[in-house]
Each structure stands twice: as structure tokens, then as C-alpha cells.
Design an enzyme around this catalytic site. Structure first.
Site, PDB file in Angstrom:
ATOM      1  CE  LYS A 274      -3.990  -1.782   2.599  1.00 15.27           C
ATOM      2  NZ  LYS A 274      -4.998  -1.577   1.563  1.00 15.27           N
ATOM      3  NE  ARG A 348     -10.800  -9.758  -2.019  1.00 20.26           N
ATOM      4  CZ  ARG A 348     -11.101  -8.856  -2.956  1.00 20.26           C
ATOM      5  NH1 ARG A 348     -11.423  -9.232  -4.183  1.00 20.26           N
ATOM      6  NH2 ARG A 348     -11.071  -7.572  -2.669  1.00 20.26           N
TER       7      ARG A 348
END
Ligand code: BES
Ligand code: ZN
Ligand code: ZN
Length: 493
Positions: A274, A348
């Protein structure tokens, strides 16, 4: 903060402040407000006539040394139009009043209801306790201002002990919400997966829940390949927390609700790193897990009639020499193969194994909560939680609970067309959508691949779990969103 019901006349209670509320454009004060106005020789009427007291939602008007009241101050909070007013508005005005008075040094407070029974009393208690929470734990200059007690007056008694138990329930729910907020606030160096598991274990023991912590060996034995793929980049080992609530007369073959929460204690993005800007916020990436721990804490006390199992996979998502890389293929516990296109879509992955494991443990119904996608912020901003689910009736039932407890959630689509977007060329599925857009929906579809036909709800709380700006009734920082809805839903199931 002590909270108790009182039956003495409100006007004779010595306190730093008495709180009550005013409706929008209310000019003929009735009920207790009429009494107060008369005692004050019509001062409320003059305040209304001068435009200072309008009753607009969340307006605060403070009157010092009100005549006829033993309280030092009268705080009037606007509650909006009388027709639209609900228990949720009471929750907000109670919170707003508490924060207003606390910052002004009030210690003893009276909350005077103008109407309402147990449901209203519960909402007020929730509003007060949630509003009392601050995120300043690590500030040495934090203010020591504490409200010592709030006395509740004016509520109609329900049947039997209704009012007393409503206050108790409100306390349990709000304190659980604050329990989650405290965890979410913790920086990642003070809350690794192991430390989170220890806190979960301590909470479970105190609450009387059974608890099991799966360590890295057990996780490997269970072949949770999707979780392991994420965890392998970190020196901190992963954990899976399993908490169980079983009702006294559990019906064999009855429904078992599974609560699965994403608990990434820090999300750097992994090799798909990120940007540095705002990365510190990623300590809240365990918000879904904290949500489920909080719900379990409350359910242990509220005792629903169904069994509930929480499964909370926890890990860091780090870059490193052993970290998984884009293009890697992992085998989930279910046997499905996953092409990891982006290591930052890690939530996920860990939920895939969490959801499958919950089903293996016998859960017949599922709810998951996760700070899953930035895309949900694009869709709904920080106003609504994105709520996905199948079948639709199951989701609608959940949305009814959200509405009842005053939490904003919006149903999101999960059409089959989106499933196409997570097909992989070399594995069963890929962990990001291939098309443009719909990032929150493809993420939800990924989870559904593991929930399959089990009734399932997915709450994307990425945009609502944390607020950068405080609200009159809520401190900035972690919100504890979704917990009340999950509790309400479990109680009604
Ligand atoms: N934890 C993030 C989601 C997130 C983003 C939470 C912003 C709170 C604020 C999640 O793991 C993530 O990084 N998701 C990616 C998915 C993408 C790579 C497909 C995202 O949303 O950008
Ligand atoms: Zn991520
Ligand atoms: Zn994440």
C-alpha cells in the site's frame, strides 16, 4: 459511569444537569416540559419565541440555575419532528447530551424522558455508554473528566421487571460495542494475532463462553492454505479464534449461527504494498473480528435460544522474504484453488478459510463482517454499511434488525454476472475482479464461493468501522458499527 432508574420527582433531584428534549417547532410545551416551563415562568416559551430554542435535531440549549429544578443546569436537546421520532433518535440525543455535559465537567446527571418504555430506556443507556468512550488511552494528557452517574427518570414501567432488564441489556450491548472499539484502537504493535487471541480468550472466560485458539500448527493441520498464504509473510504467527455459545436447552438439529470476522491486525498490502499515506489506519483491519468478539460477549449475557459460533481468523499482512507473491496459487481449506492476483486482497483469503471452517463446525447460517474493500467507500461513503447476502429473505431479515437498532446498512447486488469477474485462467478463482469497478461486489462473490448455499450475510464495514471526524454523539475513531444489528438478529433468530 453508574446508570440507574429513579422514581423520585425529577424536579427535586440534586444534579449537575438535567437533560430532556424538545421537538422541532414545538411551541406549546406539554407534559414534563410544560411543567418545567411553568416553574420557570414561561422562560422556555420566550427562548422558543426568540429563536434560540428550535428543537432542530441535535440542537443543544443550556439553561443555568433553572427555577423550580434542584439541578444546576437544564440541557435541552433538539430531537426533530415528533412524528419521525424513534428510539434511535433517543440514543443519539442521549449521547449528544452526555458528550456536551462531560466536556463541561458535569458529574451527576439526570435524563428525563417525556415518554417511552423499556425500548426507549435501553436506547438511552446505549447512547450514554457509547458516547462515553474516548480514543485517548495512550495520551498522557488525557482529560480525567468522568461522568459519575446518570439517573433515568420519566420512563413508563413495562410489565414486571421490564424496565430494569432493558437498562441491563442496554449496558451489556453498549459495553460490548466499546470492548470492540478498544480493540480496534490498539496499534498493531500492541495487538498482534497472538495478543488478540489472548484478549479473546480472557473475554470468553469472563463471559462464560467456550473458547479454542488454533495456533499455526493446528492451522497447518487443517490445511487452511488461504490463511497461511497471507500469514507466511509475517514473523508473527496466525491464529484462529473459535468461541462458542450454546443455549441451555439447545435443540439438536436446530440452527447454528456462524459469525466470521476478518482480523488482520495490520494490512501493509503485502508485496502489493500500500502507499505510505494513511497506512497507519490499517491497524483497524481487524475490525470485523472485533465486531464478532463483541457480539459474542453480549450474546453470552443476553442468552439467545440458538447456538452461535464465532470463527475469527487473524494474521498480519506483511511483505517479506517468505511473503506470497502476485500470481501465486494457494489451495484453500475447501480445496478450491486461488490465484493471488493482488496480495492486498488478503481479507477475502483469510475469510475463505474462516467461512469454510465455520460450516465444517456445523454452522447452518452465516454472517461475516470485514473491513474488506476501499470500493465500498466509493459506493456508500462512510454512511451505510454495505450488506450482501443470499438468499434475499435472509438478508432482508438482517436489514430489519439493522433498522430496528438504528444502524444504517444498504443492500448490495450479488448477481451471477459478477461471478464471471473472479474466474482465473490457471486456478478455480482469482482474488480480485478482472473487470473495472464493482470491487466490493466481486469481493463479496469471492466469499460466496466458500459460503456456497449456506444462508450468508456479508457486511463490508471498511468505510464505517472508523470515523475521522467525531459526531456529537460519538467520538472520532472506531465506531463499533454492526455489533448491535448482529446481536438483535441473533436474539430474534
Ligand atoms: N483492508 C483493505 C480494505 C480497506 C481499504 C479498509 C480502505 C479500510 C480502508 C483490504 O484488505 C484491501 O486492501 N482491499 C483492496 C482490494 C483490492 C486490492 C482488490 C482495496 O480495496 O483496495
Ligand atoms: Zn489489503
Ligand atoms: Zn485488509
Amino acid at each position: 459511569m453508574q446508570i440507574g432508574l429513579i422514581t423520585e420527582p425529577y424536579s427535586q433531584l440534586r444534579a449537575d444537569a438535567l437533560i430532556t428534549y424538545v421537538f422541532d417547532a414545538e411551541n406549546k410545551f406539554d407534559g414534563v416540559l410544560g411543567e418545567i416551563n411553568r416553574e420557570m415562568n414561561g422562560r422556555l416559551e420566550s427562548l422558543a419565541a426568540s429563536g434560540e430554542l428550535t428543537g432542530k435535531s441535535l440542537e443543544t440549549v443550556l439553561v443555568h440555575f433553572p427555577q423550580g429544578l434542584a439541578a444546576q443546569r437544564l440541557l435541552l436537546v433538539g430531537i426533530g419532528k415528533p412524528g419521525k421520532f424513534s428510539a434511535s433518535d433517543l440514543r443519539k440525543i442521549a449521547g449528544t447530551a452526555l458528550r456536551y455535559l462531560k466536556s463541561r465537567g458535569a458529574k451527576k446527571i439526570v435524563f428525563l424522558a417525556r415518554e417511552g418504555g423499556p425500548e426507549a430506556a435501553q436506547a438511552v443507556v446505549e447512547g450514554l455508554i457509547v458516547a462515553d468512550f474516548e480514543s485517548d488511552k495512550y495520551r498522557s494528557d488525557r482529560k480525567k473528566q468522568e461522568v459519575e452517574s446518570v439517573s433515568l427518570a420519566g420512563f413508563h414501567t413495562g410489565v414486571g421487571g421490564d424496565l430494569i432488564s432493558a437498562v441491563e441489556q442496554g449496558r451489556v450491548i453498549a459495553e460490548s460495542q466499546n470492548f470492540a472499539r478498544d480493540l480496534i484502537n490498539e496499534p498493531s504493535n500492541r495487538l498482534t494475532p497472538r495478543m488478540l487471541a489472548a484478549r479473546a480468550e480472557a473475554m470468553a472466560k469472563e463471559a462464560g463462553l467456550s473458547v479454542e485458539i488454533l495456533d499455526e500448527r493446528k492451522i497447518a493441520e487443517l490445511k487452511m492454505g488461504a490463511l497461511i498464504g497471507v500469514a507466511q509473510g509475517s514473523v508473527e504467527p496466525p491464529r484462529v479464534m473459535v468461541l462458542r455459545y450454546t443455549p441451555k436447552n439447545a435443540r439438536p438439529g436446530g440452527p447454528v449461527l456462524g459469525l466470521v470476522g476478518k482480523a488482520v491486525t495490520f494490512d501493509t498490502g503485502g508485496i502489493s504494498l500500500k502507499p505510505a499515506n494513511n497506512m497507519e489506519k490499517m491497524k483497524d483491519d481487524m475490525g470485523g473480528g472485533a465486531t464478532m468478539l463483541a457480539a459474542m460477549r453480549a450474546l453470552a449475557a443476553l442468552k439467545p435460544s440458538i447456538s452461535v459460533i464465532a470463527v475469527i481468523p487473524s494474521t498480519e499482512n506483511m511483505p517479506g522474504g517468505r511473503a506470497q507473491k502476485p500470481g501465486d496459487v494457494q489451495v484453500a481449506m475447501s480445496g478450491k484453488t486461488i490465484e493471488v492476483i493482488n496480495t492486498d486482497a488478503e481479507g477475502r483469503l483469510i475469510l475463505a478459510d474462516g467461512i469454510f471452517y465455520a460450516r465444517k463446525l456445523g454452522c447452518t447460517h452465516l454472517i461475516d463482517a470485514a473491513t474488506l474493500t476501499g470500493a465500498i467507500e466509493v459506493a456508500l461513503a462512510n454512511v451505510n454499511v454495505g450488506a450482501f447476502g443470499t438468499p434475499r429473505e435472509y438478508l432482508d431479515q438482517f436489514l430489519a434488525s439493522a433498522k430496528a437498532v438504528g444502524e444504517k446498512m444498504w443492500p448490495m447486488p450479488i448477481d451471477d454476472e459478477y461471478e464471471e469477474m473472479i474466474k482465473s485462467n490457471i486456478a478455480d478463482i482469482r482474488n480480485t475482479g478482472s473487470g473495472k469497478g464493482g470491487g466490493a461486489i466481486t469481493a463479496a462473490w469471492f466469499l460466496k464461493e466458500f459460503a456456497e448455499d449456506t444462508p450468508w450475510i456479508h457486511l463490508d464495514i471498511a468505510a464505517t468501522c472508523w470515523i475521522d471526524e467525531g459526531r456529537p454523539w460519538l467520538a472520532k475513531g472506531p465506531t463499533g458499527v454492526a455489533i448491535r444489528s448482529i446481536i438483535d438478529f441473533a436474539m430474534k433468530m
